[in-house]
Design a protein around this motif. Sequence first.
Motif, PDB file in Angstrom:
ATOM      1  N   ASP A  59      23.312   9.259  -3.790  1.00 29.33           N
ATOM      2  CA  ASP A  59      23.854   7.880  -3.473  1.00 29.33           C
ATOM      3  C   ASP A  59      23.669   7.513  -2.037  1.00 29.33           C
ATOM      4  O   ASP A  59      23.589   8.418  -1.061  1.00 29.33           O
ATOM      5  N   ASN A  60      23.690   6.291  -1.594  1.00 32.24           N
ATOM      6  CA  ASN A  60      23.633   5.906  -0.326  1.00 32.24           C
ATOM      7  C   ASN A  60      22.279   5.829   0.429  1.00 32.24           C
ATOM      8  O   ASN A  60      22.053   5.813   1.524  1.00 32.24           O
ATOM      9  N   LEU A  61      21.287   6.523  -0.381  1.00 34.04           N
ATOM     10  CA  LEU A  61      20.183   6.570   0.127  1.00 34.04           C
ATOM     11  C   LEU A  61      19.305   5.352   0.094  1.00 34.04           C
ATOM     12  O   LEU A  61      19.449   4.424  -0.576  1.00 34.04           O
ATOM     13  N   VAL A  62      18.882   4.753   1.278  1.00 30.53           N
ATOM     14  CA  VAL A  62      18.664   3.262   1.781  1.00 30.53           C
ATOM     15  C   VAL A  62      17.105   3.470   2.195  1.00 30.53           C
ATOM     16  O   VAL A  62      16.411   4.265   2.643  1.00 30.53           O
ATOM     17  N   GLU A  63      16.676   2.140   1.819  1.00 30.88           N
ATOM     18  CA  GLU A  63      15.124   1.806   2.149  1.00 30.88           C
ATOM     19  C   GLU A  63      15.270   0.414   2.897  1.00 30.88           C
ATOM     20  O   GLU A  63      15.503  -0.353   2.237  1.00 30.88           O
ATOM     21  N   ASN A  64      14.417   0.241   4.137  1.00 28.95           N
ATOM     22  CA  ASN A  64      14.525  -1.221   4.664  1.00 28.95           C
ATOM     23  C   ASN A  64      13.614  -2.118   3.690  1.00 28.95           C
ATOM     24  O   ASN A  64      12.586  -1.737   3.064  1.00 28.95           O
ATOM     25  N   THR A  65      14.303  -3.183   3.528  1.00 28.56           N
ATOM     26  CA  THR A  65      13.493  -4.123   2.448  1.00 28.56           C
ATOM     27  C   THR A  65      12.744  -5.361   3.116  1.00 28.56           C
ATOM     28  O   THR A  65      12.567  -6.444   2.564  1.00 28.56           O
ATOM     29  N   SER A  66      12.594  -5.277   4.441  1.00 25.23           N
ATOM     30  CA  SER A  66      12.091  -6.398   5.223  1.00 25.23           C
ATOM     31  C   SER A  66      10.393  -6.849   4.507  1.00 25.23           C
ATOM     32  O   SER A  66      10.586  -8.008   4.847  1.00 25.23           O
ATOM     33  N   MET A  67       9.960  -5.898   3.993  1.00 23.14           N
ATOM     34  CA  MET A  67       8.712  -6.261   3.440  1.00 23.14           C
ATOM     35  C   MET A  67       9.067  -7.336   2.364  1.00 23.14           C
ATOM     36  O   MET A  67       8.076  -8.408   2.083  1.00 23.14           O
ATOM     37  N   GLN A  68      10.024  -7.586   1.615  1.00 28.21           N
ATOM     38  CA  GLN A  68      10.381  -8.520   0.684  1.00 28.21           C
ATOM     39  C   GLN A  68      11.116  -9.678   1.361  1.00 28.21           C
ATOM     40  O   GLN A  68      11.361 -10.413   0.594  1.00 28.21           O
ATOM     41  N   GLY A  69      11.213  -9.600   2.506  1.00 27.19           N
ATOM     42  CA  GLY A  69      11.866 -10.719   3.081  1.00 27.19           C
ATOM     43  C   GLY A  69      13.524 -10.464   3.046  1.00 27.19           C
ATOM     44  O   GLY A  69      14.191 -11.457   3.412  1.00 27.19           O
ATOM     45  N   ALA A  70      14.022  -9.490   2.691  1.00 28.59           N
ATOM     46  CA  ALA A  70      15.543  -9.334   2.470  1.00 28.59           C
ATOM     47  C   ALA A  70      16.037  -8.950   3.778  1.00 28.59           C
ATOM     48  O   ALA A  70      15.549  -8.671   4.440  1.00 28.59           O
ATOM     49  N   THR A  71      17.333  -9.124   3.941  1.00 25.01           N
ATOM     50  CA  THR A  71      18.199  -8.819   5.211  1.00 25.01           C
ATOM     51  C   THR A  71      18.834  -7.505   4.761  1.00 25.01           C
ATOM     52  O   THR A  71      19.691  -7.267   3.641  1.00 25.01           O
ATOM     53  N   ASN A 112       5.324   1.335   0.215  1.00 25.33           N
ATOM     54  CA  ASN A 112       6.012   1.730   1.539  1.00 25.33           C
ATOM     55  C   ASN A 112       5.131   1.540   2.694  1.00 25.33           C
ATOM     56  O   ASN A 112       3.915   1.832   2.653  1.00 25.33           O
ATOM     57  N   ARG A 113       5.827   0.958   3.699  1.00 28.78           N
ATOM     58  CA  ARG A 113       5.000   0.732   4.780  1.00 28.78           C
ATOM     59  C   ARG A 113       5.027   1.995   5.725  1.00 28.78           C
ATOM     60  O   ARG A 113       5.978   2.513   5.917  1.00 28.78           O
ATOM     61  N   VAL A 114       3.983   2.452   6.264  1.00 33.54           N
ATOM     62  CA  VAL A 114       3.917   3.335   7.146  1.00 33.54           C
ATOM     63  C   VAL A 114       4.455   3.180   8.353  1.00 33.54           C
ATOM     64  O   VAL A 114       4.185   2.087   9.133  1.00 33.54           O
ATOM     65  N   ARG A 130      -0.018   8.100  12.963  1.00 36.64           N
ATOM     66  CA  ARG A 130      -1.534   8.194  13.305  1.00 36.64           C
ATOM     67  C   ARG A 130      -2.351   7.884  12.066  1.00 36.64           C
ATOM     68  O   ARG A 130      -3.509   7.888  12.459  1.00 36.64           O
ATOM     69  N   MET A 131      -1.511   7.721  11.078  1.00 42.79           N
ATOM     70  CA  MET A 131      -2.528   7.187   9.834  1.00 42.79           C
ATOM     71  C   MET A 131      -3.310   6.227   9.864  1.00 42.79           C
ATOM     72  O   MET A 131      -2.845   4.774  10.445  1.00 42.79           O
ATOM     73  N   PRO A 132      -4.434   6.110   9.393  1.00 43.42           N
ATOM     74  CA  PRO A 132      -5.444   4.844   9.583  1.00 43.42           C
ATOM     75  C   PRO A 132      -5.166   3.840   8.242  1.00 43.42           C
ATOM     76  O   PRO A 132      -5.917   3.453   8.048  1.00 43.42           O
ATOM     77  N   PHE A 133      -3.910   3.821   7.844  1.00 45.39           N
ATOM     78  CA  PHE A 133      -3.439   3.123   6.729  1.00 45.39           C
ATOM     79  C   PHE A 133      -2.339   2.517   6.959  1.00 45.39           C
ATOM     80  O   PHE A 133      -1.320   3.101   7.577  1.00 45.39           O
ATOM     81  N   GLU A 134      -1.852   1.276   6.276  1.00 44.28           N
ATOM     82  CA  GLU A 134      -0.474   0.640   6.576  1.00 44.28           C
ATOM     83  C   GLU A 134       0.362   0.967   5.359  1.00 44.28           C
ATOM     84  O   GLU A 134       1.598   0.959   5.551  1.00 44.28           O
ATOM     85  N   MET A 181      -2.941   6.740  -1.462  1.00 40.80           N
ATOM     86  CA  MET A 181      -2.085   7.459  -2.237  1.00 40.80           C
ATOM     87  C   MET A 181      -2.379   9.023  -2.217  1.00 40.80           C
ATOM     88  O   MET A 181      -3.631   9.273  -1.792  1.00 40.80           O
ATOM     89  N   GLY A 182      -1.562   9.760  -2.526  1.00 42.60           N
ATOM     90  CA  GLY A 182      -1.873  11.316  -1.977  1.00 42.60           C
ATOM     91  C   GLY A 182      -1.623  11.583  -0.766  1.00 42.60           C
ATOM     92  O   GLY A 182      -2.041  12.597  -0.156  1.00 42.60           O
ATOM     93  N   THR A 183      -1.019  10.756   0.008  1.00 40.11           N
ATOM     94  CA  THR A 183      -0.558  10.908   1.332  1.00 40.11           C
ATOM     95  C   THR A 183       0.373  11.546   1.702  1.00 40.11           C
ATOM     96  O   THR A 183       0.701  12.107   2.846  1.00 40.11           O
ATOM     97  N   ASN A 184       1.438  12.098   1.033  1.00 40.94           N
ATOM     98  CA  ASN A 184       2.622  12.744   1.189  1.00 40.94           C
ATOM     99  C   ASN A 184       2.520  13.703   0.248  1.00 40.94           C
ATOM    100  O   ASN A 184       2.377  14.961   0.778  1.00 40.94           O
ATOM    101  N   VAL A 185       2.677  13.740  -1.156  1.00 37.51           N
ATOM    102  CA  VAL A 185       2.438  14.825  -1.899  1.00 37.51           C
ATOM    103  C   VAL A 185       1.418  14.362  -2.997  1.00 37.51           C
ATOM    104  O   VAL A 185       1.291  13.014  -3.290  1.00 37.51           O
ATOM    105  N   ASP A 186       0.854  15.419  -3.717  1.00 35.49           N
ATOM    106  CA  ASP A 186      -0.363  14.853  -4.573  1.00 35.49           C
ATOM    107  C   ASP A 186       0.313  14.340  -5.691  1.00 35.49           C
ATOM    108  O   ASP A 186       0.745  14.588  -6.472  1.00 35.49           O
ATOM    109  N   CYS A 187      -0.498  13.136  -5.936  1.00 38.87           N
ATOM    110  CA  CYS A 187      -0.132  12.165  -6.993  1.00 38.87           C
ATOM    111  C   CYS A 187      -0.704  12.771  -8.008  1.00 38.87           C
ATOM    112  O   CYS A 187      -0.444  12.067  -9.191  1.00 38.87           O
ATOM    113  N   TYR A 188      -1.780  13.812  -8.115  1.00 32.57           N
ATOM    114  CA  TYR A 188      -2.502  14.394  -9.404  1.00 32.57           C
ATOM    115  C   TYR A 188      -1.968  15.636  -9.361  1.00 32.57           C
ATOM    116  O   TYR A 188      -2.560  16.734  -9.895  1.00 32.57           O
TER     117      TYR A 188
END
Length: 354
Positions: free
Chosen positions: A4-16, A52-54, A59-63, A126-133
């Motif tokens: 519970d109470n884990l949050v993620e910023n929602t600015s990419m959807q325009g929410a506050t 998710n936005r990086v 240092r990653m070459p993607f956003e 994809m696969g930039t945090n843990v392996d999606c396969y």
Amino acid sequence: MRWDNLVENTSMQGATGDIALFGTDAVTTRTFDTPEFRGVTFYEIRARSIVNRVPGASRMPFEWTVNPYRGCTHACVYCFARKTHSYLDLDTGQGFDSQIVVKINAPELVRRQLASRSWQGAHIAMGTNVDCYQRAEGRYRLMPGIITALRDRANPFSILTKGTLILRDLELLREAASVTEVGISVSVGFTDQELWRTVEPGTPSPERRLDVVRTMAENGIGCGVLMAPVIPFLSDSPDQLRATVRSIAAAGATSVTPLVLHLRPGAREWFMSWLERHHPYLVARYERLYAEGAYAPKWYQRRITRQVHELADEFGIGPAGRGEARRISVPRDPELPARPDLPVRPAATQLTLL
């Protein structure tokens, strides 16, 4: 554990403000009494968001990234993502290897995000945090839905993996590559069998991973190799580097990019504990080499990069760069919607991340 109470910023959807990632009532705990999953606990959750936005300082070459899993049964002792498990109050050592969070609604969330008016069709890695396969994907089958959503929107993407399971989705990848830029990279840091068994115990062997590269090439999809990690004093001798690059070239890789082991908090403690058990004579050398932080000294990184690039030139392959994804000709499925309204996409970014 802290759900519970884990949050993620929602600015990419325009929410506050922030919203909870998920609540306790959204978590289903499962175990499977099969050899490949014995001792593994899965936490099935319905995530609130998946694209998710990086962070800007990265240092990653993607956003943008999509990560349908947390934790990884590959059990690589050096995995930099171990620290992310502490965000859920899960153990970053054995727990990271055996307690897997599965975002079971990932395909639905990807499709929804790509259809939103705010989405501009940016490259998704994809696969930039843990392996999606990782092995869990064989049971949960999240990637076909994700790739289908990206294909249907002609949205460029890239995948980095150590898993051979990606070949299950080969036809989907071919279809996606016919309408957008698709970058595939396989991680093979070394070909030493004994080292592989102790450092990456849950992964397919390096030879099997190189078979993925070979199969991709045979099907017209260019596949690069992230030669990562190069492990100081264990996989960095001239003979070892030569053998690895030779094998990568023989598999038909379009590029090879070396990356020296880095030891971030969480990974550092687990790796050093492993080193103490398996190679205690190296502990002091590692403490000196990584005395300044998570990364090996620049002189060491430059030396490895130079050696690998020289070997790559000798064997006829080069370093990775932008725009190395390959389009292939695949007849368009008449049932797929045409997207003449979509702008021309930039070339995919070849991953340079372990």
